[in-house]
Write a protein that holds these residues in place. Structure first.
Motif, PDB file in Angstrom:
ATOM      1  N   SER A  20      37.984  44.465  48.113  1.00  0.00           N
ATOM      2  CA  SER A  20      38.644  44.659  46.819  1.00  0.00           C
ATOM      3  C   SER A  20      38.399  43.408  45.970  1.00  0.00           C
ATOM      4  CB  SER A  20      40.139  44.907  46.992  1.00  0.00           C
ATOM      5  OG  SER A  20      40.754  43.814  47.626  1.00  0.00           O
ATOM      6  N   ILE A  21      38.579  43.562  44.685  1.00  0.00           N
ATOM      7  CA  ILE A  21      38.364  42.437  43.777  1.00  0.00           C
ATOM      8  C   ILE A  21      39.689  41.693  43.621  1.00  0.00           C
ATOM      9  CG2 ILE A  21      37.679  41.749  41.458  1.00  0.00           C
ATOM     10  CD1 ILE A  21      36.042  44.366  41.356  1.00  0.00           C
ATOM     11  N   GLU A  22      39.762  40.544  44.262  1.00  0.00           N
ATOM     12  CA  GLU A  22      40.959  39.705  44.217  1.00  0.00           C
ATOM     13  C   GLU A  22      40.528  38.244  44.284  1.00  0.00           C
ATOM     14  OE1 GLU A  22      44.130  40.667  46.982  1.00  0.00           O
ATOM     15  OE2 GLU A  22      43.241  42.648  47.276  1.00  0.00           O
ATOM     16  N   PRO A  23      41.317  37.342  43.715  1.00  0.00           N
ATOM     17  CA  PRO A  23      40.989  35.916  43.820  1.00  0.00           C
ATOM     18  C   PRO A  23      40.866  35.493  45.284  1.00  0.00           C
ATOM     19  CG  PRO A  23      42.747  36.244  42.230  1.00  0.00           C
ATOM     20  CD  PRO A  23      42.530  37.568  42.931  1.00  0.00           C
ATOM     21  N   GLY A  24      39.808  34.768  45.574  1.00  0.00           N
ATOM     22  CA  GLY A  24      39.589  34.251  46.921  1.00  0.00           C
ATOM     23  C   GLY A  24      38.781  35.148  47.840  1.00  0.00           C
ATOM     24  N   LYS A  25      38.532  36.402  47.430  1.00  0.00           N
ATOM     25  CA  LYS A  25      37.740  37.308  48.263  1.00  0.00           C
ATOM     26  C   LYS A  25      36.276  37.244  47.843  1.00  0.00           C
ATOM     27  CE  LYS A  25      41.019  40.792  49.748  1.00  0.00           C
ATOM     28  NZ  LYS A  25      41.221  42.237  49.878  1.00  0.00           N
TER      29      LYS A  25
END
Length: 51
Positions: A20-25
């Motif tokens: 998923s598109i999330e900060p830190g990924k």
């Protein structure tokens, strides 16, 4: 889309790192100018650890 993103990450036990598109990924994004789902081909170019 979920089958090839977050569901695949869960199957590989990598949901904390990708899926998923999330900060830190980690993310590889492809932006298309039209719907390509019917013509899409999936290519696995590296392992879940980034090999």
């Amino acid at each position: 889309m979920r089958a090839s993103t977050i569901n695949a990450a869960y199957a590989l036990r990598q949901e904390r790192h990708t899926g998923s598109i999330e900060p830190g990924k980690r993310a590889d994004l492809v932006i298309l100018d039209r719907n390509q789902i019917r013509q899409a081909t999936v290519r696995h170019t590296h392992g879940p650890s980034g090999d």
